[in-house]
Design a protein around this motif. Structure first.
Motif, PDB file in Angstrom:
ATOM      1  N   ILE A   9       0.856  -1.197   0.000  1.00  0.00           N
ATOM      2  CA  ILE A   9       0.000   0.000   0.000  1.00  0.00           C
ATOM      3  C   ILE A   9       0.889   1.244   0.000  1.00  0.00           C
ATOM      4  O   ILE A   9       0.664   2.209  -0.732  1.00  0.00           O
ATOM      5  CB  ILE A   9      -0.944  -0.002   1.227  1.00  0.00           C
ATOM      6  CG1 ILE A   9      -1.906  -1.171   1.090  1.00  0.00           C
ATOM      7  CG2 ILE A   9      -1.681   1.310   1.353  1.00  0.00           C
ATOM      8  CD1 ILE A   9      -2.804  -1.394   2.274  1.00  0.00           C
ATOM      9  N   LYS A  10       1.942   1.154   0.825  1.00  0.00           N
ATOM     10  CA  LYS A  10       2.873   2.297   0.897  1.00  0.00           C
ATOM     11  C   LYS A  10       3.514   2.517  -0.480  1.00  0.00           C
ATOM     12  O   LYS A  10       3.621   3.638  -0.972  1.00  0.00           O
ATOM     13  CB  LYS A  10       3.946   1.988   1.939  1.00  0.00           C
ATOM     14  CG  LYS A  10       4.932   3.101   2.139  1.00  0.00           C
ATOM     15  CD  LYS A  10       5.826   2.806   3.333  1.00  0.00           C
ATOM     16  CE  LYS A  10       6.799   3.919   3.536  1.00  0.00           C
ATOM     17  NZ  LYS A  10       8.129   3.760   3.362  1.00  0.00           N
ATOM     18  N   ALA A  11       3.922   1.379  -1.093  1.00  0.00           N
ATOM     19  CA  ALA A  11       4.570   1.496  -2.411  1.00  0.00           C
ATOM     20  C   ALA A  11       3.629   2.148  -3.412  1.00  0.00           C
ATOM     21  O   ALA A  11       4.034   2.948  -4.247  1.00  0.00           O
ATOM     22  CB  ALA A  11       4.985   0.111  -2.906  1.00  0.00           C
ATOM     23  N   LYS A  12       2.343   1.814  -3.289  1.00  0.00           N
ATOM     24  CA  LYS A  12       1.373   2.410  -4.216  1.00  0.00           C
ATOM     25  C   LYS A  12       1.218   3.898  -3.900  1.00  0.00           C
ATOM     26  O   LYS A  12       1.316   4.746  -4.784  1.00  0.00           O
ATOM     27  CB  LYS A  12       0.030   1.699  -4.117  1.00  0.00           C
ATOM     28  CG  LYS A  12      -1.006   2.362  -5.005  1.00  0.00           C
ATOM     29  CD  LYS A  12      -2.244   1.536  -5.149  1.00  0.00           C
ATOM     30  CE  LYS A  12      -3.212   2.196  -6.108  1.00  0.00           C
ATOM     31  NZ  LYS A  12      -3.935   3.302  -5.547  1.00  0.00           N
ATOM     32  N   ASP A  13       0.990   4.178  -2.602  1.00  0.00           N
ATOM     33  CA  ASP A  13       0.757   5.575  -2.218  1.00  0.00           C
ATOM     34  C   ASP A  13       1.949   6.461  -2.552  1.00  0.00           C
ATOM     35  O   ASP A  13       1.796   7.612  -2.937  1.00  0.00           O
ATOM     36  CB  ASP A  13       0.461   5.676  -0.716  1.00  0.00           C
ATOM     37  CG  ASP A  13      -0.885   5.049  -0.401  1.00  0.00           C
ATOM     38  OD1 ASP A  13      -1.633   4.785  -1.360  1.00  0.00           O
ATOM     39  OD2 ASP A  13      -1.177   4.806   0.783  1.00  0.00           O
ATOM     40  N   VAL A  52       3.056  -0.764  -7.998  1.00  0.00           N
ATOM     41  CA  VAL A  52       1.730  -1.265  -7.641  1.00  0.00           C
ATOM     42  C   VAL A  52       0.707  -0.300  -8.229  1.00  0.00           C
ATOM     43  O   VAL A  52       0.766   0.901  -7.971  1.00  0.00           O
ATOM     44  CB  VAL A  52       1.577  -1.310  -6.107  1.00  0.00           C
ATOM     45  CG1 VAL A  52       0.224  -1.876  -5.724  1.00  0.00           C
ATOM     46  CG2 VAL A  52       2.712  -2.117  -5.499  1.00  0.00           C
ATOM     47  N   ILE A  53      -0.224  -0.836  -9.042  1.00  0.00           N
ATOM     48  CA  ILE A  53      -1.177   0.089  -9.649  1.00  0.00           C
ATOM     49  C   ILE A  53      -2.573  -0.057  -9.054  1.00  0.00           C
ATOM     50  O   ILE A  53      -3.406   0.810  -9.207  1.00  0.00           O
ATOM     51  CB  ILE A  53      -1.209  -0.020 -11.194  1.00  0.00           C
ATOM     52  CG1 ILE A  53      -1.453  -1.450 -11.646  1.00  0.00           C
ATOM     53  CG2 ILE A  53       0.040   0.523 -11.808  1.00  0.00           C
ATOM     54  CD1 ILE A  53      -1.626  -1.574 -13.154  1.00  0.00           C
ATOM     55  N   GLU A  54      -2.809  -1.168  -8.367  1.00  0.00           N
ATOM     56  CA  GLU A  54      -4.115  -1.332  -7.752  1.00  0.00           C
ATOM     57  C   GLU A  54      -3.980  -2.248  -6.541  1.00  0.00           C
ATOM     58  O   GLU A  54      -3.253  -3.243  -6.613  1.00  0.00           O
ATOM     59  CB  GLU A  54      -5.045  -1.982  -8.773  1.00  0.00           C
ATOM     60  CG  GLU A  54      -6.444  -1.464  -8.691  1.00  0.00           C
ATOM     61  CD  GLU A  54      -7.284  -2.103  -9.771  1.00  0.00           C
ATOM     62  OE1 GLU A  54      -6.952  -1.887 -10.949  1.00  0.00           O
ATOM     63  OE2 GLU A  54      -8.214  -2.836  -9.410  1.00  0.00           O
TER      64      GLU A  54
END
Ligand code: DC
Length: 685
Positions: A330-334, A381-383
């Motif tokens: 999630i962090k990587a996405k954010d 990460v896109i989703e």
């Protein structure tokens, strides 16, 4: 009191070491001044003359011994207690103390020395890092001005001259560095007791600490009352398998085992296999240090009451790892970070990958062309699907972002007016797209050529093209092809000049002018005044669209890129040779007889004798008097060479001649009145 550990932290000059030493002396504690240990490393580094700014040069700390014992500091067995107090060491100690390699080694020595019974240890990170399970944590502080005042006084006693402001400044700088370094910064732990010594004497501080020690010790050793035990029992849920607990590492008995204090009847045991799934990790050494905190799941409990009389709590972090790994996804996405995933298998629509035990999906459209099973691939990460703990990743996006970055950098370098080489990528009716490196620009139809063209016939995808940058707004490039190609006029100008004889095809016929196409896409103007020398010539009846006309170039205007043509310039003007004036007499030859008069040939051009200027009698038909081919004498009565006008009179000449004869007669003979009267009548006409 057998075993009791006091951790004293605080800023430079708060009196930690002196106070701790006195308390230790009075209460029978072993005192460890950890600041002195960092000073010893600093001294060693200075002696080795290494670059203090480079952490890599501090590898030597693993080969040295630093021991603080009975108020003295030993470096490799040598007492360096006074050297470590030098100004040079003081000034550099906070720099040295920020390096991880140094801190790891010192923390190791410090924990070793705290293994004995009663210890009072002072420093900056004792309660937070070195001895997080200390029985009493004190944060000793004083206002910076007070600490500077104390340092000045200390120096004065030692006979050292010192400047208050300089010392105050030094203290503030050290406070800042100690509190802001990355590893183990100075801070008050939540469970530490703050003692502000600004307005206290040394004795007062010492007594305060001794009373805090006693208070804490008494509380610890007091037998709990029945109520307390009951309360404890009711409030503290019994530990069960599956519980999630937070533990502090208190021991690392071997490479593959950790003991964690989980505030239960015994320490929790965490084996390496249950700590990480990473096969490359083979030891806790260097990975985990005492004081580190981990959240784990209880997997097994033996409370020593069964056949096995030993107590045991087994822990696992693997479930947590999954949660943490997912959190890191999630962090990587954010934060738009790249992560490395392992490609597990290929499925219809993409690839299944893993990242720290989490299954991820990479659609085919998001994978790089050569992706294979077992590859480790860098993705973003896109989703994220939090509920099912799944996520979608893309390797393409990294490639795309790099492309965008490169493109923006290239675009940055392009300026209006630049002449660049590109390749046409797409041609549409109204525009063509051109790629210049990674940047795409557009040529609007009107900028393709000087003349109107169907751009789909002029340009085609894949062609190389030279373009000039017309504008660059909001990252969009507008390009021109025509700016770099010659106009039809410019090309024509290279091979033609004024006075050249050329041929043009009539493309446009207007009342005042004709337009002639003299080269592809180039027209010249033939004004009616340049059509013929004869002002009566009218091209309306002579020329039709499409006719070829011979002309001469009479003007080329480079600025307006216009060309003027002349047809008459190529022709002889018969009137040029006409030399006559009003009153001149000449022989004429009748070319045409019409009711209004005669067209005659005179001086090589056509002249005109109106009916009234002929000898025709009134109300009689002119053709009874004159016929084509007749010759007569006439006098010029009007001439305009420009207008091609020549007017003659037969009558006036005849009258003149008659009068001349009459006058001659009067002079030579005495004329009779009757004859004179006869002539008078003639002359009247
Ligand atoms: O307390 P002191 O001035 O003798 O400490 C010397 C340096 O060591 C000081 O810059 C802070 C640092 N230090 C530290 O980082 N951690 C400790 N536990 C003790 C001291």
């Amino acid at each position: 009191m057998k075993k009791f550990i006091v951790a004293i932290d605080g800023p430079a000059g708060s009196g930690k070491s002196s106070i701790s030493a006195i308390v230790a002396e009075k209460e029978g504690f072993t005192h460890i001044d950890t600041g002195a240990m960092y000073r010893a490393v600093t001294l060693e580094a200075l002696q080795r003359k290494i670059n203090l700014e480079d952490e890599n040069e501090f590898k030597f700390v693993n080969d040295i011994d630093v021991i603080y014992k009975e108020g003295k500091t030993f470096l490799n067995g040598k007492d360096v207690s006074s050297e470590i107090r030098s100004q040079e060491v003081t000034n550099n100690a906070s720099l040295v103390a920020k390096y991880k390699i140094v801190r790891d080694r010192m923390v190791f020595f410090q924990r070793e020395s705290a293994k004995t019974g009663k210890v009072i240890m002072d420093g900056r990170d004792i309660g937070s890092v070195v001895l997080p399970n200390a029985n009493l944590k004190i944060f000793l502080t004083a206002r910076a001005e007070e600490r500077a005042r104390r340092r000045c006084k200390e120096n004065e006693l030692k006979g050292i001259e010192s400047d208050f402001d300089t010392i105050l400044n030094e203290i503030k700088v050290r406070d800042y560095k100690d509190a802001h370094r990355e590893i183990a910064p100075l801070k008050k732990c939540d469970d530490a007791i703050m003692v502000d010594t600004t307005n206290m004497t040394i004795d007062e501080v010492v007594n305060k600490i001794i009373s805090l020690i006693n208070e804490r010790y008494n509380k610890m050793s007091k037998e709990p009352s029945f109520e307390e035990l009951l309360n404890d029992f009711e409030n503290k849920p019994t530990l069960r398998v599956g519980d999630i607990v937070e533990g502090v590492v208190v021991s690392i008995p071997d490479d593959k085992t950790l003991l964690l204090d989980i505030k239960s009847f015994t320490e929790g045991t965490l084996h390496l296999n249950y700590f990480t799934k990473d096969k490359d990790v083979t030891s806790f050494k260097g990975l985990v240090k005492l004081g580190d905190k981990f959240t784990c799941k209880v997997t097994k409990i033996e409370n020593g009451q069964g056949r096995n009389d030993h107590s045991l709590i087994m822990l696992s972090r693997l479930d947590q790892l999954k949660g943490e790994a997912f959190d890191s996804l999630i962090k990587a996405k954010d934060e738009n970070l790249e992560i490395n995933v392992h490609v597990l298998k290929e499925v219809n629509s993409g690839f299944l990958c893993t990242y720290n035990g989490i299954e991820l999906f990479m659609p085919k459209s998001q994978a790089l062309k050569d992706t294979k099973v077992k590859d480790d691939v860098l993705v973003k990460v896109i989703e994220v699907e939090e509920k099912r703990k799944r996520a979608v990743v893309s390797a393409k996006i990294i490639e795309h972002e790099k492309y965008i970055k490169d493109r923006d950098a290239e675009l940055e370098k392009i300026n209006v007016g630049d002449k660049l080489d590109g390749v046409i990528t797409k041609v549409e009716k109204y525009a063509a797209f051109v790629k210049i490196g990674n940047v795409t620009g557009i040529i609007k139809a009107r900028d393709v050529a000087h003349e109107f063209v169907d751009i789909t016939t002029v340009l085609k995808a894949g062609d190389e093209i030279k373009v000039e940058v017309l504008s660059k707004e909001n990252g969009k490039l507008q390009l021109s092809r025509k700016a770099l190609i010659k106009t039809a006029y410019q090309e024509y100008k290279e091979t033609h000049k004024v006075s050249d004889k050329v041929q043009g095809r009539v493309t446009n016929k207007q009342p005042g002018y004709l337009l002639l196409e003299i080269a592809p896409n180039l027209k010249g103007l033939l004004h009616q005044s340049e059509y013929s020398w004869n002002p009566n010539d009218n091209y309306n009846n002579q020329v039709v669209i499409g006719d070829m006309v011979d002309v001469a170039i009479i003007q080329m205007n480079d600025e307006k890129e216009t060309i003027r043509l002349s047809r008459k310039a190529l022709m002889d003007n018969p009137w040029d040779k006409v030399e006559c004036k009003v009153g001149d007499e000449t022989n004429v030859k009748v070319k045409e007889v019409n009711p209004k008069g005669l067209v005659v040939e005179a001086f090589g051009v056509d002249g005109y004798i109106p009916l009234s200027e002929t000898m025709t009698e009134e109300k009689k038909d002119i053709s009874d008097y004159y016929a084509v081919g007749d010759e007569a004498k006439a006098v010029v009565i009007d001439v305009n060479k420009k207008e091609w006008k020549l007017k003659l009179s037969i009558k006036k000449l005849a009258n003149k001649e008659a009068r001349a004869e009459f006058e001659k007669y009067l002079k030579t003979e005495e004329a009779s009145t009757s004859i004179g009267d006869q002539f008078k009548e003639v002359l009247k006409k």
